[in-house]
Design an enzyme around this catalytic site. Structure first.
Site, PDB file in Angstrom:
ATOM      1  N   HIS A 217      25.296  79.053   9.863  1.00 33.53           N
ATOM      2  CA  HIS A 217      24.308  79.570   8.926  1.00 33.53           C
ATOM      3  C   HIS A 217      22.950  78.898   9.117  1.00 33.53           C
ATOM      4  O   HIS A 217      21.926  79.437   8.702  1.00 33.53           O
ATOM      5  CB  HIS A 217      24.786  79.459   7.467  1.00 33.53           C
ATOM      6  CG  HIS A 217      25.032  78.065   6.979  1.00 33.53           C
ATOM      7  ND1 HIS A 217      26.258  77.462   7.055  1.00 33.53           N
ATOM      8  CD2 HIS A 217      24.214  77.174   6.379  1.00 33.53           C
ATOM      9  CE1 HIS A 217      26.195  76.250   6.520  1.00 33.53           C
ATOM     10  NE2 HIS A 217      24.956  76.050   6.102  1.00 33.53           N
ATOM     11  N   ASP A 246      31.394  79.685  11.404  1.00 30.79           N
ATOM     12  CA  ASP A 246      30.177  78.995  10.985  1.00 30.79           C
ATOM     13  C   ASP A 246      29.802  77.914  12.003  1.00 30.79           C
ATOM     14  O   ASP A 246      29.945  76.725  11.731  1.00 30.79           O
ATOM     15  CB  ASP A 246      30.359  78.393   9.589  1.00 30.79           C
ATOM     16  CG  ASP A 246      29.025  78.036   8.932  1.00 30.79           C
ATOM     17  OD1 ASP A 246      27.976  78.251   9.559  1.00 30.79           O
ATOM     18  OD2 ASP A 246      29.053  77.537   7.788  1.00 30.79           O
ATOM     19  N   GLY A 333      21.645  70.058   2.631  1.00 33.55           N
ATOM     20  CA  GLY A 333      21.071  69.360   3.769  1.00 33.55           C
ATOM     21  C   GLY A 333      22.106  68.760   4.691  1.00 33.55           C
ATOM     22  O   GLY A 333      21.807  68.389   5.820  1.00 33.55           O
ATOM     23  N   SER A 335      24.660  70.422   5.842  1.00 33.80           N
ATOM     24  CA  SER A 335      25.211  71.494   6.671  1.00 33.80           C
ATOM     25  C   SER A 335      25.117  71.179   8.152  1.00 33.80           C
ATOM     26  O   SER A 335      24.071  70.748   8.643  1.00 33.80           O
ATOM     27  CB  SER A 335      24.460  72.804   6.423  1.00 33.80           C
ATOM     28  OG  SER A 335      25.005  73.495   5.340  1.00 33.80           O
TER      29      SER A 335
END
Length: 477
Positions: A217, A246, A333, A335
């Site tokens: 993402h 992802d 943040g 991720s």
């Protein structure tokens, strides 16, 4: 960034590492043979987490349809393997000889997967998630705070239709969100504003060029990424997958970039990453993210499905499958950040979850093994230790020391909150006075739509220096 650049921009964004244990060979046919050639049932063996994962994979292949999942007890360091009730065949006896605990259960893996398909067909509701829990031999279904009224009734009635012994359902206080903003921070600019994520692991792309993995993402939100908030782009997205999976593969623009296979663990400490490994339920894992620094916890489920509320399609759902579920905390943040084990194995990339590092919750990770297979990338920087785990000698497990549970790994306030589970423990011997809010303006991220964005237009996380995890890693590398 804590990793210094080498002249000619040969530096980079470092991302995860620990010296690897050589995988112990587990020879099932010869386990515990008595001197007279007969066989005896062995007591469960004490195993390192990596060895337990290897044994579980071997036993899954041997048991076939009789295998109903497995999990690792980090306290006793023993592996438990579920088998279908009454299927006490010779392979099960071999499993016991190999050193695993064997537990008879009711639900087969195929039955649990069929139940997951029913949930997918009837209860794909934003804010829901489910995963197979081998400890209970059931599907563990979770609904966040947005699942109320008719949505809650629909979910619970679907769970009930599966049968009382097939699934459980619980509420989570937070909201399932992707966590844009793992290791070191990376930044991008979009028409909607700034985006911040974390680097997961440095890798080599299939063409041999230096690259890194991060969340999908993040890769669909922006094409070019920098290692500083106002700096020029240093890397460009080569492949990105979200939703469904992802992960993103991002290639460094400078082909001479040196991209070490290591994770920044804070306080100038790094952990060497030498291989990728599949997660095992019950094993202890460590997560590094640029917002909240270093935290640890346990794997609680595998092959998880999470239904994120889409931030690009009003009323839509972004469903991601095949994730690792944990109780390690994360916030906006984090991720794309690194999930790894004490033996130096890369396990996952931070996807999203609910809660934060104060309240707790659930956090989900994209398996690294699947990302590597899909992109054709390989771990290791080509130097010593790259892919060298199998040659590790005795004592190779003394990588990360012990964690001080009293040490704080919290970061500052994140705009948009961020959601994920409370973990807290640090790798290494942590300084009790340390926090993970080192760096100018740590936390207090600003910007439109700050926090937890997915897809194009993913929020603005503009904190500077946030989350330089400051636990002290003193174990031998």
């Amino acid at each position: 960034m804590s990793h210094k650049r080498i002249p000619k921009r040969k530096a980079a964004i470092a991302a995860g590492s620990v010296a690897a244990l050589g995988a112990a060979a587990i020879l099932l046919p010869h386990a515990n043979a008595s001197q007279d050639g007969s066989s005896t049932t062995a007591a469960p063996r004490t195993l390192k987490a990596a060895d337990a994962s290897n044994l579980a994979s071997q036993l899954q292949n041997l048991l076939g349809d009789a295998f109903a999942g497995s999990y690792y007890d980090s306290g006793t360091q023993q592996l438990t393997v579920n088998v279908i009730s009454g299927d006490k065949n010779n392979v099960v006896v071999q499993a016991e000889k190999a050193g695993a605990k064997v537990r008879e259960v009711k639900n087969s893996l195929s039955a649990l997967k069929a139940g997951a398909q029913t949930l997918k067909a009837k209860a794909t509701i934003p804010g829901t998630a489910w995963a197979i829990d081998p400890k209970t031999n059931k599907l563990a279904v979770t609904a966040d705070s947005t699942v109320t009224g008719a949505k809650w009734n629909r979910l619970t009635s679907t769970v009930k239709s599966l049968g009382a012994d097939m699934a459980t359902v619980k509420k989570s206080a937070g909201t399932f969100k992707t966590k844009v903003s793992g290791g070191d921070a990376i930044f991008a600019q979009t028409a909607q504003g700034g985006v911040r994520c974390s680097l997961g692991f440095n890798v080599k792309a299939s063409d041999g060029s230096p690259a890194f993995l991060t969340a999908g993402h993040c890769g669909v939100a922006a094409k070019q990424w920098s290692d500083s908030q106002t700096g020029q782009p240093i890397a460009t997205v080569d492949q990105a997958k979200f939703p469904g999976n992802d992960f993103s593969l991002v290639k460094y623009d400078d082909a001479t970039t040196q991209a070490p296979s290591e994770v920044n663990a804070g306080n100038g400490q790094t952990v060497q990453i030498t291989k990728a490994a599949d997660a095992t339920v019950g094993e202890t894992v460590f997560r590094m993210g640029s917002t909240t620094g270093l935290h640890n916890g346990q794997v609680t489920g595998l092959d998880a499905t999470v239904n994120f509320a889409s931030e690009t399609v009003p009323g839509g759902t972004d469903t991601v499958n095949g994730l690792i579920q944990t109780n390690v905390c994360a916030e906006a943040g984090d991720s794309g950040g690194s999930l790894f084990t004490q033996d130096g194995s890369a396990v996952g990339l931070t996807s999203g979850g609910s809660g934060d590092c104060t309240a707790g919750g659930e956090t989900f990770f994209q398996p690294v093994t699947a990302a590597l297979q899909a992109t054709g990338a390989t771990l290791g920087d080509g130097g010593a230790g790259a892919g060298a785990g199998a040659g590790a000698g005795a004592g190779a497990g003394d990588q990360a020391g012990t964690a001080d549970p009293s040490a704080s790994a919290s970061a500052g306030d994140q705009a948009g909150g961020g959601d994920a589970v409370g973990g807290g423990g640090q790798v290494g011997t942590a300084d009790p006075s340390a926090t993970a809010s080192d760096g100018a303006g740590a936390g207090n991220q600003s910007g439109a739509g700050a926090g937890d964005q997915s897809g194009t237009g993913a929020g603005d996380q503009s904190g500077v220096g946030a989350g330089n995890g400051s636990s002290s890693l003193t174990g031998s590398q």
